[in-house]
Design a protein around this motif. Sequence first.
Motif, PDB file in Angstrom:
ATOM      1  N   GLU A 297      -0.865  -9.934  16.089  1.00 27.57           N
ATOM      2  CA  GLU A 297      -2.468 -10.501  15.575  1.00 27.57           C
ATOM      3  C   GLU A 297      -2.575  -9.482  14.607  1.00 27.57           C
ATOM      4  OE1 GLU A 297      -5.838 -12.174  18.013  1.00 27.57           O
ATOM      5  OE2 GLU A 297      -4.720 -12.414  18.841  1.00 27.57           O
ATOM      6  N   LEU A 298      -2.799 -10.220  13.614  1.00 25.43           N
ATOM      7  CA  LEU A 298      -3.906  -9.218  12.678  1.00 25.43           C
ATOM      8  C   LEU A 298      -5.369  -9.286  13.431  1.00 25.43           C
ATOM      9  CD1 LEU A 298      -2.142 -10.142   9.261  1.00 25.43           C
ATOM     10  CD2 LEU A 298      -1.894  -8.190  10.515  1.00 25.43           C
ATOM     11  N   PRO A 299      -6.501  -8.363  13.110  1.00 24.71           N
ATOM     12  CA  PRO A 299      -7.677  -7.655  13.543  1.00 24.71           C
ATOM     13  C   PRO A 299      -8.560  -8.792  13.365  1.00 24.71           C
ATOM     14  CG  PRO A 299      -6.981  -5.854  12.399  1.00 24.71           C
ATOM     15  CD  PRO A 299      -6.074  -7.288  12.074  1.00 24.71           C
ATOM     16  N   TRP A 300      -8.435 -10.091  11.747  1.00 28.95           N
ATOM     17  CA  TRP A 300      -9.284 -10.765  11.914  1.00 28.95           C
ATOM     18  C   TRP A 300      -9.200 -12.184  12.388  1.00 28.95           C
ATOM     19  CZ3 TRP A 300      -6.492  -8.420   8.038  1.00 28.95           C
ATOM     20  CH2 TRP A 300      -4.933  -9.066   6.952  1.00 28.95           C
ATOM     21  N   GLY A 304      -4.921 -15.690  11.387  1.00 29.01           N
ATOM     22  CA  GLY A 304      -4.232 -14.513  10.691  1.00 29.01           C
ATOM     23  C   GLY A 304      -3.332 -14.480  10.103  1.00 29.01           C
ATOM     24  N   VAL A 305      -2.812 -14.450   9.020  1.00 23.53           N
ATOM     25  CA  VAL A 305      -1.652 -13.979   8.070  1.00 23.53           C
ATOM     26  C   VAL A 305      -1.791 -12.924   6.871  1.00 23.53           C
ATOM     27  CG1 VAL A 305      -1.896 -16.052   7.081  1.00 23.53           C
ATOM     28  CG2 VAL A 305       0.472 -14.455   7.067  1.00 23.53           C
ATOM     29  N   PHE A 315       6.732  -7.785   3.255  1.00 27.65           N
ATOM     30  CA  PHE A 315       6.153  -7.636   5.050  1.00 27.65           C
ATOM     31  C   PHE A 315       5.141  -9.038   5.834  1.00 27.65           C
ATOM     32  CE2 PHE A 315       7.661  -3.484   3.413  1.00 27.65           C
ATOM     33  CZ  PHE A 315       8.224  -3.374   4.710  1.00 27.65           C
ATOM     34  N   PRO A 316       5.836  -9.824   5.840  1.00 29.53           N
ATOM     35  CA  PRO A 316       4.610 -10.425   6.235  1.00 29.53           C
ATOM     36  C   PRO A 316       4.329 -11.079   7.698  1.00 29.53           C
ATOM     37  CG  PRO A 316       6.806 -11.860   6.109  1.00 29.53           C
ATOM     38  CD  PRO A 316       6.959 -10.251   5.181  1.00 29.53           C
ATOM     39  N   VAL A 317       3.391 -10.730   7.934  1.00 34.53           N
ATOM     40  CA  VAL A 317       2.623 -10.372   9.355  1.00 34.53           C
ATOM     41  C   VAL A 317       1.420 -11.828   9.755  1.00 34.53           C
ATOM     42  CG1 VAL A 317       1.723  -8.833  11.108  1.00 34.53           C
ATOM     43  CG2 VAL A 317       3.229  -8.490   9.506  1.00 34.53           C
ATOM     44  N   GLY A 318       1.794 -11.893  10.785  1.00 34.74           N
ATOM     45  CA  GLY A 318       0.908 -13.034  11.694  1.00 34.74           C
ATOM     46  C   GLY A 318       0.931 -13.609  12.605  1.00 34.74           C
ATOM     47  N   LEU A 345      -2.707 -14.357   0.119  1.00 38.64           N
ATOM     48  CA  LEU A 345      -1.616 -13.797   0.589  1.00 38.64           C
ATOM     49  C   LEU A 345      -1.704 -12.200   0.956  1.00 38.64           C
ATOM     50  CD1 LEU A 345       1.130 -15.943   0.829  1.00 38.64           C
ATOM     51  CD2 LEU A 345       0.191 -15.828   2.722  1.00 38.64           C
ATOM     52  N   ARG A 346      -2.529 -11.547  -0.067  1.00 38.66           N
ATOM     53  CA  ARG A 346      -2.505 -10.439   0.546  1.00 38.66           C
ATOM     54  C   ARG A 346      -3.286 -10.064   1.639  1.00 38.66           C
ATOM     55  NH1 ARG A 346       0.193  -7.494  -3.379  1.00 38.66           N
ATOM     56  NH2 ARG A 346       0.518  -8.522  -5.405  1.00 38.66           N
ATOM     57  N   PRO A 347      -3.612  -8.527   2.155  1.00 40.20           N
ATOM     58  CA  PRO A 347      -4.175  -8.196   2.888  1.00 40.20           C
ATOM     59  C   PRO A 347      -5.856  -8.720   3.164  1.00 40.20           C
ATOM     60  CG  PRO A 347      -2.421  -7.037   2.788  1.00 40.20           C
ATOM     61  CD  PRO A 347      -2.268  -8.032   2.233  1.00 40.20           C
ATOM     62  N   GLU A 348      -6.007  -7.736   1.733  1.00 40.91           N
ATOM     63  CA  GLU A 348      -7.415  -8.139   1.760  1.00 40.91           C
ATOM     64  C   GLU A 348      -7.784  -9.217   1.525  1.00 40.91           C
ATOM     65  OE1 GLU A 348      -5.592  -7.005  -1.975  1.00 40.91           O
ATOM     66  OE2 GLU A 348      -5.366  -6.615  -0.015  1.00 40.91           O
ATOM     67  N   ALA A 349      -7.469  -9.753   1.642  1.00 40.80           N
ATOM     68  CA  ALA A 349      -8.213 -11.340   1.478  1.00 40.80           C
ATOM     69  C   ALA A 349      -8.458 -12.114   2.993  1.00 40.80           C
ATOM     70  CB  ALA A 349      -6.681 -12.437   1.223  1.00 40.80           C
ATOM     71  N   MET A 350      -8.133 -11.455   3.471  1.00 44.14           N
ATOM     72  CA  MET A 350      -8.115 -11.809   5.069  1.00 44.14           C
ATOM     73  C   MET A 350      -7.782 -13.065   5.517  1.00 44.14           C
ATOM     74  SD  MET A 350     -10.957  -9.394   6.805  1.00 44.14           S
ATOM     75  CE  MET A 350     -12.322  -9.267   5.608  1.00 44.14           C
ATOM     76  N   LEU A 351      -7.040 -13.469   4.611  1.00 49.00           N
ATOM     77  CA  LEU A 351      -6.366 -15.163   4.856  1.00 49.00           C
ATOM     78  C   LEU A 351      -6.410 -15.499   6.171  1.00 49.00           C
ATOM     79  CD1 LEU A 351      -5.906 -17.680   4.213  1.00 49.00           C
ATOM     80  CD2 LEU A 351      -3.285 -17.147   3.673  1.00 49.00           C
TER      81      LEU A 351
END
Length: 354
Positions: A297-300, A304-305, A315-318, A345-351
């Motif tokens: 799980e991502l922090p946001w 999150g993905v 490296f896709p994560v979610g 999909l980039r980390p800074e977008a916090m999808l």
Amino acid sequence: MGAGIVGLCTAYALVEREIAVRVYEQSVPGNGQSGGVSRIFRHAHDDPRLIGYARESRAVYEEWGARLGVQMVSEDGAVAIGPKVDAHLPLLEEAGVAVRRLDADELAERIPLLAGYDGPAMLDERGGSIRTPDAVRALTGALGDAVVVDEVLALRPVGDGIEVRSGGRTDRYDRVVVCAGRGTAHLARSVGIDIPVRQGAHVRLTFVVRGEPPTTLATLQDSSGDFGETGVYAAALPGNGGYALGLSQTTQACDDGSLLVPGELGDLAERAAAYVGRALPGLEPEPVDVRHCWTTELPWGEDGVAVWDQAGLLFPVGHNLFKQAPGLGRKLAAAAAGEQLGPELRPEAMLGRS
């Protein structure tokens, strides 16, 4: 690499583009974080961007299912009850999802196993139970010899390609998509990428339906608290003779995979079984199957993905990615083929942020 649902969908999407692929999997395809007998397909998310992603994935599930001759998502719908209904309903309506409120009578028709409930409820008409083993088998069969049984130990950029060292071979590729579940962050760290992922473990139980299986059995998400829990989900097995159920809560794991509170998985299983006794009298009270799996799980947010992209490596994560896998797989395939990765999909977008 990795033959979970995201890795399989990405590989199949590359094959659609007539690009040669190899999928490394150290065990049985779909037996890691993608394991289990069913999952929920739902459009409801806190982040409207993910609602759009879910709509894309639902269409791809239908397209691939027709092509491969298998039903990947049931047609019974997805039901949600509790206060999250009021938050999600307007977002879904605005996105054009076929969704509506349910009264107590129709709720009982959609989930005849459920005890009496007359609070907020809604039906996502295009939601349903994902036929996880069928989807995994169909995609694995379509990929054929491209799926190899081997464990990836190391990877690194070399010249204009990527070197992959596995247990029995060394290969070089133009691009590599790392869909390794809990191992994704470890492999990313080896090339200097620190992914802020929270690792945990989760438990789902399967219960048998009492008597004749119902003709219709929607999935369930319960945020109500009326039956003693505020984060419950359940999905039907093929034929509607069983219901797989778990709590959204996980037990936290250390980076090395050790559990901070090893007994907590057992506690979560007991709470899930107790919930069934209170909320779902249409099920036999004793579980007939259990599934444990890792979570990433991502922090946001729990939905999150993000995709980390560096030097030919993706490296896709979610978490909760089974429902998003076909659409995400096509986007990853496009990036692997040389197109730009979508900025959302980039980390800074916090999808998927809550």
